[in-house]
Design a protein around this motif. Structure first.
Motif, PDB file in Angstrom:
ATOM      1  N   GLN A  26       0.873  -1.178   0.000  1.00 31.28           N
ATOM      2  CA  GLN A  26       0.000   0.000   0.000  1.00 31.28           C
ATOM      3  C   GLN A  26       0.899   1.213   0.000  1.00 31.28           C
ATOM      4  N   ALA A  27       0.571   2.198  -0.830  1.00 31.71           N
ATOM      5  CA  ALA A  27       1.481   3.337  -0.908  1.00 31.71           C
ATOM      6  C   ALA A  27       0.707   4.619  -1.137  1.00 31.71           C
ATOM      7  N   ARG A  28       1.351   5.715  -0.766  1.00 35.35           N
ATOM      8  CA  ARG A  28       0.764   7.024  -1.027  1.00 35.35           C
ATOM      9  C   ARG A  28       1.886   8.006  -1.347  1.00 35.35           C
ATOM     10  N   VAL A  31       3.098  12.829   0.613  1.00 37.17           N
ATOM     11  CA  VAL A  31       2.678  12.801   2.012  1.00 37.17           C
ATOM     12  C   VAL A  31       3.034  14.104   2.728  1.00 37.17           C
ATOM     13  N   PHE A  32       4.179  14.694   2.384  1.00 42.07           N
ATOM     14  CA  PHE A  32       4.613  15.926   3.036  1.00 42.07           C
ATOM     15  C   PHE A  32       4.640  17.056   2.032  1.00 42.07           C
ATOM     16  N   TYR A  40       5.081   7.306   1.006  1.00 41.86           N
ATOM     17  CA  TYR A  40       4.991   6.378   2.127  1.00 41.86           C
ATOM     18  C   TYR A  40       4.590   5.034   1.549  1.00 41.86           C
ATOM     19  N   LEU A  49       9.179   5.575   4.881  1.00 45.87           N
ATOM     20  CA  LEU A  49       8.866   6.927   4.419  1.00 45.87           C
ATOM     21  C   LEU A  49      10.064   7.423   3.629  1.00 45.87           C
TER      22      LEU A  49
END
Lengths: 245, 291
Positions: A26-28, A31-32, A40, A49
């Motif tokens: 699972q990834a995204r 994020v920042f 992530y 991260l």
């Protein structure tokens, strides 16, 4: 090896997977907001991260700048609470330095550094939870972060750790398998051309088995690349929908 | 911290706005930015929490280990703090760059949290003089956008609330020594009472007024800040002045009053949120960084 059965007769592993099955990825991305690129990624219970800053002017010594390409600077560190036993130093120990060098070597093969002479690209990876396959998860997370930063790459870089037990290659090892005395091999692949960016193994393995193991690793990496591609397209779709409105 | 260049004109703009109780993002002087708190994000720990305050992101993990109590206080456990300013926040923290800030932060955290008034340390004792629980609180800074102390203190409070310590059974074995048995049951856990754990409020003096939850830009315009740790009853447990400038005694009184007000108001919504999250139990969908 005796003790925990790493592969049962029916072909199931410790966590119920089959020999060639990967853990859930699972990834995204993005994020920042403050970093140039961030991602992530979770692969089973291992969470990483990755954050990318760059390309920017050389920090520190200007003399280290290369006249024809960018310098890639990587730092690998683990959170002190990431392992079952609390780690005292997040980074700076030999293992982390070695991992940082491996990451640097991997990304120098993939990132088109000739487009940014005399500049520096920083890739920082942090392991939040460690459950085996640390190097592979870092590489996968860092690929997404580099794509999020908009830095051109030749291809996705996908990595996977494979082990050899009872004449069968096991894809995507977890911590229990890695510490169970399995000969493990870490491989980073550029899937489209089938080019290997990094191969690392420090265990004993018979020469005849090496080719099967590398084949299994390459298949697993190609599986990971499909997932990463999905994530990038999903992210792009979300971003374009938001900007259209 | 990530460096921010603020020009003189911008400084004047920010100063004038604050004089009229209006900040750059529309908040008033005593408003916090949007805060998100989530517990139980890392499963390897005994308790964890992630707090996002505007662009500042902090992750805290608590691990409980059995250790020897301090010789001066044999019937209390203790906390150990470690703040890791990771390179994720800014490239300047790479290698040993973040150590200075990390040490400064962890020293303040020791003063604020590691005492009998904040947490019942006696409940961490297993057998006086021999064994006690040591809580290793590890703070990981992921993004810095000002106001680190507040975010870290909220995260620590949430993580301590979430901490589940295994129950211990002491039995005497054949040799006459003590044998410690940890309960294997995942539901047989000891929880900590975080009612009295304080929250830190940072007040920055900008011009003639004080501002709560300053961003990096506003920090660049301020002369000095006051850090106050306030409990839910409004009792101040620790005060410290940071920054290069100097403060008037009257301003310190004013800032202390404001800090007490703001700090007291921070506790009840936080406890309500934590209890609500806890009551969802297994049905809660863990978001973490994927949301």
């Amino acid at each position: 090896m005796a003790g925990l059965e790493l592969l049962t007769d029916q072909g199931y592993r410790l966590d119920g997977r089959k020999a060639t099955e990967l853990r859930k990825v699972q990834a995204r991305m993005g994020v920042f907001a403050q970093a140039d690129g961030s991602a992530y990624l979770e692969q089973g219970n291992t969470k990483a991260l990755a954050v990318v800053y760059g390309p920017h002017e050389m920090r520190g010594s200007r003399s280290r700048a290369l006249h024809d390409r960018a310098v890639i600077n990587c730092q690998y560190s683990m959170a002190t609470f990431s392992t079952a036993e609390r780690k005292r130093r997040p980074h700076g120990d030999r293992k982390s330095t070695e991992m940082s060098l491996h990451l640097k070597q991997t990304f120098e093969a993939a990132v088109m550094t000739q487009l940014f002479p005399r500049s520096q690209i920083d890739i920082y990876v942090k392991i939040l939870q460690s459950d085996g396959g640390n190097y592979s998860v870092c590489v996968n997370a860092a690929t997404l972060a580099v794509i999020d930063a908009g830095i051109p790459m030749r291809d996705y870089v996908c990595a996977c750790t494979v082990g050899f037990v009872d004449e069968t290659p096991l894809a995507d090892l977890c911590y229990a398998e890695e510490s169970g005395g399995v000969s493990s091999l870490a491989l980073a692949l550029l899937p489209r051309g089938g080019q290997i960016a990094l191969v690392q193994m420090d265990a004993r393995l018979h020469q005849d088995h090496l080719e099967t193991l590398i084949e299994a690793a390459m298949t697993a990496c190609k599986g990971v690349s499909k997932v990463l591609d999905e994530v990038v397209r999903q992210h792009l779709q979300e971003a374009s929908v938001l900007s259209r409105e | 911290m990530a460096t921010v260049q603020v020009s003189e004109a911008e400084k004047v703009y920010i100063l004038h706005g604050i004089r009229d109780d209006l900040r750059v993002d529309g908040r008033s002087c005593e408003d916090y930015r949007h805060m998100e708190v989530e517990t139980d994000v890392v499963s390897n720990t005994d308790g964890s929490a992630k707090v996002t305050l505007g662009h500042t992101a902090v992750l805290v993990g608590v691990k409980a280990e059995i250790g020897k109590p301090k010789p001066m206080i044999p019937n209390e456990g203790y906390l150990e703090f470690f703040v890791d300013c990771s390179a994720n926040a800014t490239p300047e923290f790479e290698g040993r760059g973040g150590e200075e800030l990390g040490t400064e932060l962890s020293n303040t955290l020791y003063k604020v949290f590691n005492n009998q008034h904040s947490l019942d340390l006696r409940s961490l004792c297993i057998s006086p003089g021999e064994h006690c629980w040591v809580l290793y609180v590890d703070v990981l800074l992921l993004q810095c956008d000002g106001n680190l102390y507040d975010a870290i203190s909220v995260a620590i409070k949430a993580a301590l609330f979430n901490t589940k310590i295994p129950r211990v059974h002491i039995s005497s074995d054949d040799g006459g020594g003590k044998e410690i048995e940890l309960s294997d049951d995942p539901y047989d856990r000891m929880r900590l009472d975080v009612e009295n754990v304080p929250c830190i409020v940072t007040l920055c003096k900008i011009g003639h007024r004080q501002v709560v939850d300053a961003t990096l830009q506003e920090k660049a315009c301020s002369v000095a800040s006051l850090i106050i740790s306030v409990t839910h009853k409004g009792i101040i447990t620790c005060t410290r002045k940071v920054g290069r400038g100097s403060l008037d005694p009257e301003s310190i009184c004013e800032m202390t009053e404001a800090g007490k007000r703001v700090g007291k108001a921070l506790h009840s919504p936080l406890m309500k949120l934590l209890q609500q999250e806890e009551s969802l139990g297994k049905k809660r969908q863990k978001v973490g960084f994927l949301g």
